[in-house]
Design a protein around this motif. Structure first.
Motif, mmCIF file in Angstrom:
data_model
loop_
_atom_site.group_PDB
_atom_site.id
_atom_site.type_symbol
_atom_site.label_atom_id
_atom_site.label_comp_id
_atom_site.label_asym_id
_atom_site.label_seq_id
_atom_site.Cartn_x
_atom_site.Cartn_y
_atom_site.Cartn_z
ATOM 1 N N ASP A 122 15.351 -11.666 8.532
ATOM 2 C CA ASP A 122 15.099 -10.365 8.091
ATOM 3 C C ASP A 122 14.155 -10.239 6.795
ATOM 4 O OD1 ASP A 122 16.572 -9.002 9.888
ATOM 5 O OD2 ASP A 122 18.556 -8.538 8.452
ATOM 6 N N THR B 47 19.735 -9.455 12.274
ATOM 7 C CA THR B 47 20.567 -9.368 11.008
ATOM 8 C C THR B 47 21.736 -10.135 10.887
ATOM 9 O OG1 THR B 47 19.800 -7.132 10.688
ATOM 10 C CG2 THR B 47 21.676 -7.707 9.706
ATOM 11 N N THR C 156 20.331 -13.729 10.286
ATOM 12 C CA THR C 156 19.900 -13.698 8.636
ATOM 13 C C THR C 156 21.469 -13.979 7.987
ATOM 14 O OG1 THR C 156 18.289 -12.018 8.985
ATOM 15 C CG2 THR C 156 19.162 -12.399 6.613
#
Ligand SMILES: [Zn+2]
Length: 565
Positions: free
Chosen positions: A335, A50, A53
């Motif tokens: 993600d 994450t 991302t």
């Protein structure tokens, strides 16, 4: 379906991120079973993905529009926190390699992850944090200086990238003026380029010594994750290039001079392949993409699915526009398991290379997106370039769609430039070995060394009286030398592998594609030589590989009546 514009960015709250990360890391440390250990790792990887991302969304959006104040600010934020993020990764790696469940974890994920972790640990210590920051600053100052270039040319002002197409201009005087103008920018700032590099060499040497290495060469290999080859093997490869490719390249340059009708090839003629002009794509960017769609549909089911995925989600930003950064790249937005391609179409054959080369990177990332280990999403650089450079060759049967009557020109120039690049690439590599083995050298001594390398590897080069280039300064335009030391041999190793795929695909397209697909699905789960073996390729380091590989390329080039093109 969610498209790229709707992928959500939210600035990570770093103190909170660290707290959650440390809690998970403790869980991993204290795991009382293999199952608990893997669950902790999976949770850690989810958080890392994450963060990555968010980083990628910022990076992509900031490069698409440098006038977007919001994303520029977010990029500054990531520049600032990225050492903290690497520190978190290193802390994770330290636990990973000493885990009591290491054996079982290796059984599940393979040893490559542990090698990567080891190398990451070996390249970092809090003791060198300040020096690393200094190194980053110096390499950004190089990029900024290059990006600042505003070159006067034919009554207009150009960036260096915008001058590119003029290097292929039919009129020799225009080529000469354009190439001298771009060299002029570097020459004007030569002292600054010398100074930045001098400081970089010294700070890198200091980092290496502090980490316990003799000099930066060893650390450079560790940073590049060269797990299964070393400087001696690279030396053997360079020797093969000297013996086999340099004479062949010289012969091809001679043919080129005859073909374009000049007595002797000068440095501003090198990019001009045919008297009637280089091959260019015969349509607009939309038309190129439409044809790309057809090409990938016909190539295989896998590429069809992949390309449609990219189109449906707007994962390609290909056209040059105001405020957009120069260059091209491919990345993966973790993600969303979405590759992204960034480019600046400029009407040259390079536009088609984007559609094949960058799409080759993206296809690999797409093929291995479910691999489960963040470290395996992309392989190390020399392996990653096999995917991209080989896709350039797998798509050969469709080049007619883009180049029409110029197709043969394109193919000839494509293969010839692949060969021509290799001696230059290994010269850049040998240069860096010499520089970091002799950190006390003055800027002038470095230029002398480059000059000698040019005599060895690029004997055809003729700078036509350009004093800056004749003094041994050409390398200053090669950003890799400043930004990512020892990143360059990668392209030459991959080119030798891609040439092997070119040959195979002409002999047995089905088998070649199967090997390639297998390679793409492996992502970065193996080291370079591991991947080479898995793809049924011969190692470039093995005596004879270069000679055998290049022989078929030469044969093909010889079979073409190049003067008729
Ligand atoms: Zn590439």
């Amino acid at each position: 379906m969610q498209t790229f514009e709707n992928y959500t960015y939210e600035r990570p709250d770093m103190p909170a991120e660290k707290e959650k990360f440390n809690a998970l890391l403790n869980k991993f440390k204290e795991a009382s079973s293999y199952k608990e250990a893997t669950e902790a790792i999976e949770a850690i990887n989810k958080r890392r993905n994450t963060l990555a991302t968010m980083f990628n969304l910022v990076y992509i959006r900031a490069s698409i529009d440098t006038n977007d104040a919001y994303y520029q600010k977010e990029r500054d934020f990531f520049d600032e926190v990225s050492p903290e993020i690497s520190e978190m990764a290193t802390a994770f790696y330290k636990e990973l390699v000493s885990s009591p469940y290491r054996e079982e974890l290796e059984d599940q994920w393979g040893s490559q992850l542990f090698q990567i972790a080891d190398y990451q640990i070996k390249s970092f210590s809090p003791e060198v944090m300040n020096l690393l920051q200094e190194e980053n600053k110096l390499s950004s100052s190089y990029s900024k200086l290059v990006a600042s270039a505003e070159v006067e040319f034919q009554g207009g002002t150009y960036t260096l990238a915008q001058l590119g197409p003029f290097a292929e201009h039919k009129d020799r005087a225009v080529r000469k003026e354009a190439m001298n103008a771009s060299a002029g920018f570097f020459s004007e700032h030569a002292d600054k380029f010398d100074e930045i590099y001098d400081k970089l060499v010294k700070v890198r040497h200091e980092i290496a010594v502090k980490l316990g290495y003799k000099n930066f060469v060893e650390l450079g290999y560790v940073r590049m994750q060269r797990i299964d080859y070393n400087a001696e093997m690279v030396d053997v490869f360079r020797k093969q290039v000297r013996d086999v490719i340099v004479p062949l390249a010289s012969k091809l340059y001679k043919k080129q001079a005859e073909r374009i009708g000049v007595d002797k090839l000068k440095f501003y003629d090198v990019n001009f392949d045919f008297k009637t002009g280089n091959a260019t794509p015969k349509g607009s960017p939309e038309w190129i993409i439409e044809n790309g769609k057809q090409m990938y549909k016909e190539l295989s089911d896998e590429t069809n699915e992949f390309f449609q995925f990219m189109l449906d989600r707007n994962l390609m930003d290909l056209e040059a526009k105001k405020g957009k950064e120069a260059g091209g790249y491919c990345t993966l937005i973790e993600d969303y398991q979405a590759p992204f391609i960034f480019a600046n179409f400029n009407g040259t054959s390079g536009d088609i290379d984007v559609l094949t080369h960058e799409a080759g990177h993206a296809f690999q990332a797409y093929s291995s997106r479910n691999i489960g280990v963040p470290e395996y999403l992309f392989p190390t650089y020399e392996s990653a370039e096999i995917h991209s450079m080989s896709m350039e060759f797998f798509t050969w049967p469709w080049m007619e769609l883009f180049f029409k009557e110029d197709t043969e020109k394109y193919k000839y120039a494509h293969l010839a430039s692949g060969l021509h690049f290799i001696p230059y690439g290994v010269a850049v590599d040998e240069f860096q070995h010499l520089v970091y083995e002799n950190p006390e050298w003055t800027p002038d001594e470095r230029k002398q060394a480059w000059k000698k390398l040019e005599e060895t590897y690029l004997p055809h080069i003729d700078y036509d009286g350009n004093a800056y280039l004749e003094a041994g300064s050409y390398w200053q335009r090669q950003g890799h030398i400043y930004d990512v030391p020892f990143y360059y041999i990668d392209y030459t190793l991959a080119q030798i592998c891609a040439f092997q795929f070119w040959k195979k695909s002409r002999e047995d397209q089905e088998q070649a594609w199967e090997d390639y697909l297998h390679l793409c699905k492996l992502g970065g789960s193996k080291s370079f030589l591991g991947l080479v073996e898995a793809a049924n390729l011969r190692s470039p380091f093995e005596q004879g590989t270069v000679e055998d590989t290049v022989a078929v390329i030469e044969e093909w080039l010889e079979s073409v009546d190049d003067k008729a093109l």
